[in-house]
Design a protein around this motif. Structure first.
Motif, mmCIF file in Angstrom:
data_model
loop_
_atom_site.group_PDB
_atom_site.id
_atom_site.type_symbol
_atom_site.label_atom_id
_atom_site.label_comp_id
_atom_site.label_asym_id
_atom_site.label_seq_id
_atom_site.Cartn_x
_atom_site.Cartn_y
_atom_site.Cartn_z
ATOM 1 N N VAL A 38 0.853 -1.188 0.000
ATOM 2 C CA VAL A 38 0.000 0.000 0.000
ATOM 3 C C VAL A 38 0.891 1.243 0.000
ATOM 4 O O VAL A 38 1.711 1.428 0.909
ATOM 5 C CB VAL A 38 -0.937 0.015 1.223
ATOM 6 C CG1 VAL A 38 -1.829 1.246 1.198
ATOM 7 C CG2 VAL A 38 -1.780 -1.254 1.256
ATOM 8 N N GLN A 39 0.732 2.076 -1.027
ATOM 9 C CA GLN A 39 1.573 3.256 -1.174
ATOM 10 C C GLN A 39 0.990 4.494 -0.504
ATOM 11 O O GLN A 39 1.717 5.417 -0.163
ATOM 12 C CB GLN A 39 1.800 3.553 -2.664
ATOM 13 C CG GLN A 39 2.450 2.411 -3.420
ATOM 14 C CD GLN A 39 3.813 2.051 -2.883
ATOM 15 O OE1 GLN A 39 4.619 2.921 -2.545
ATOM 16 N NE2 GLN A 39 4.085 0.750 -2.773
ATOM 17 N N GLY A 40 -0.330 4.524 -0.338
ATOM 18 C CA GLY A 40 -0.950 5.698 0.249
ATOM 19 C C GLY A 40 -2.458 5.571 0.256
ATOM 20 O O GLY A 40 -3.021 4.553 -0.166
ATOM 21 N N PHE A 41 -3.114 6.591 0.748
ATOM 22 C CA PHE A 41 -4.566 6.622 0.905
ATOM 23 C C PHE A 41 -5.168 7.357 -0.290
ATOM 24 O O PHE A 41 -4.864 8.521 -0.536
ATOM 25 C CB PHE A 41 -4.914 7.353 2.200
ATOM 26 C CG PHE A 41 -6.358 7.254 2.596
ATOM 27 C CD1 PHE A 41 -6.847 6.122 3.214
ATOM 28 C CD2 PHE A 41 -7.227 8.315 2.376
ATOM 29 C CE1 PHE A 41 -8.177 6.031 3.606
ATOM 30 C CE2 PHE A 41 -8.556 8.239 2.761
ATOM 31 C CZ PHE A 41 -9.028 7.089 3.371
ATOM 32 N N VAL A 42 -6.017 6.673 -1.042
ATOM 33 C CA VAL A 42 -6.582 7.235 -2.268
ATOM 34 C C VAL A 42 -7.915 7.912 -1.966
ATOM 35 O O VAL A 42 -8.784 7.338 -1.310
ATOM 36 C CB VAL A 42 -6.768 6.151 -3.344
ATOM 37 C CG1 VAL A 42 -7.522 6.713 -4.549
ATOM 38 C CG2 VAL A 42 -5.419 5.604 -3.788
ATOM 39 N N ILE A 43 -8.063 9.121 -2.462
ATOM 40 C CA ILE A 43 -9.331 9.838 -2.419
ATOM 41 C C ILE A 43 -9.886 9.891 -3.840
ATOM 42 O O ILE A 43 -9.187 10.297 -4.773
ATOM 43 C CB ILE A 43 -9.151 11.273 -1.895
ATOM 44 C CG1 ILE A 43 -8.594 11.267 -0.467
ATOM 45 C CG2 ILE A 43 -10.468 12.031 -1.956
ATOM 46 C CD1 ILE A 43 -9.537 10.709 0.565
#
Length: 213
Positions: A38-43
């Protein structure tokens, strides 16, 4: 209006998020696969992302769809629990997204109560939706799930989807869905064209959808 204006973030959080550059993901873009980190939190700013789980036999189930203002539970779990993805995410249509990098996400979770509330509220709503999916798959007959899906996803009286896509929506196999649709067609409840299911008798579908409730 920026999406950050609708949440109770601090000025510093809002400034950091507004500095991120959105990116476009055309229809059919694979955003992650099983085993990916997981690279980051997607919006999601626009469009829709479908998240699937694939079994050893290749059978797929649609876990959930991520629309603007919603979150991906697998991403949240990966960031907070340092787990890798177990599902696959594909854009259903052209989408515009913002990625909050892992480091920034974790810092905002520590520093901003409003951001934590935003993340956990979305996470709770998504988990509730997954519990409803589990309940339907475990306790509803296929005919009921199929009828409910046709009613909920049809536009102008038709659902434009293959039998395999419908199967993933209801947690079944393509062959099973094809047989059930053929049976509904013989009863005059639906009409079948290539890649399209036309609803001919909505009242009968409603009765089927409510049969196990």
């Amino acid at each position: 209006m920026s999406w950050t204006q609708t949440a109770a973030f601090t000025a510093a959080t809002r400034s950091a998020l507004n500095a991120l550059t959105p990116f476009d993901a055309p229809r059919g873009t694979v955003l992650f696969r099983p085993g990916d980190a997981v690279q980051g939190f997607v919006i999601v700013l626009s469009g829709q992302i479908d998240v699937f789980l694939t079994g050893p036999t290749g059978r797929e189930i649609l876990l959930y769809a991520v629309e603007p203002g919603q979150s991906c539970v697998q991403t949240t779990l990966g960031l907070l629990g340092d787990e890798r993805y177990s599902g696959e995410a594909i854009t259903r249509d052209d989408a515009r997204l913002v990625l909050i990098p892992r480091g920034l996400f974790l810092r905002l979770m520590d520093e901003d109560a409003g951001f934590r509330s935003f993340v956990f509220t979305a996470f709770g709503q998504r988990m509730q939706g997954m519990m409803h999916l589990l309940e339907r798959v475990a306790f509803q007959r296929i005919e009921c799930r199929l009828a409910e899906t046709l009613l909920n996803h049809a536009e102008d009286g038709s659902l434009h989807a293959t039998h395999a896509e419908i199967a993933s929506m209801i947690g079944s196999a393509r062959e099973v869905v094809s047989r059930r649709l053929d049976a509904l067609a013989r009863r005059g409840i639906v009409g079948l064209d290539r890649g399209t299911v036309r609803i001919l008798d909505a009242a009968a579908l409603h009765s089927l959808a409510e049969a196990d409730r």
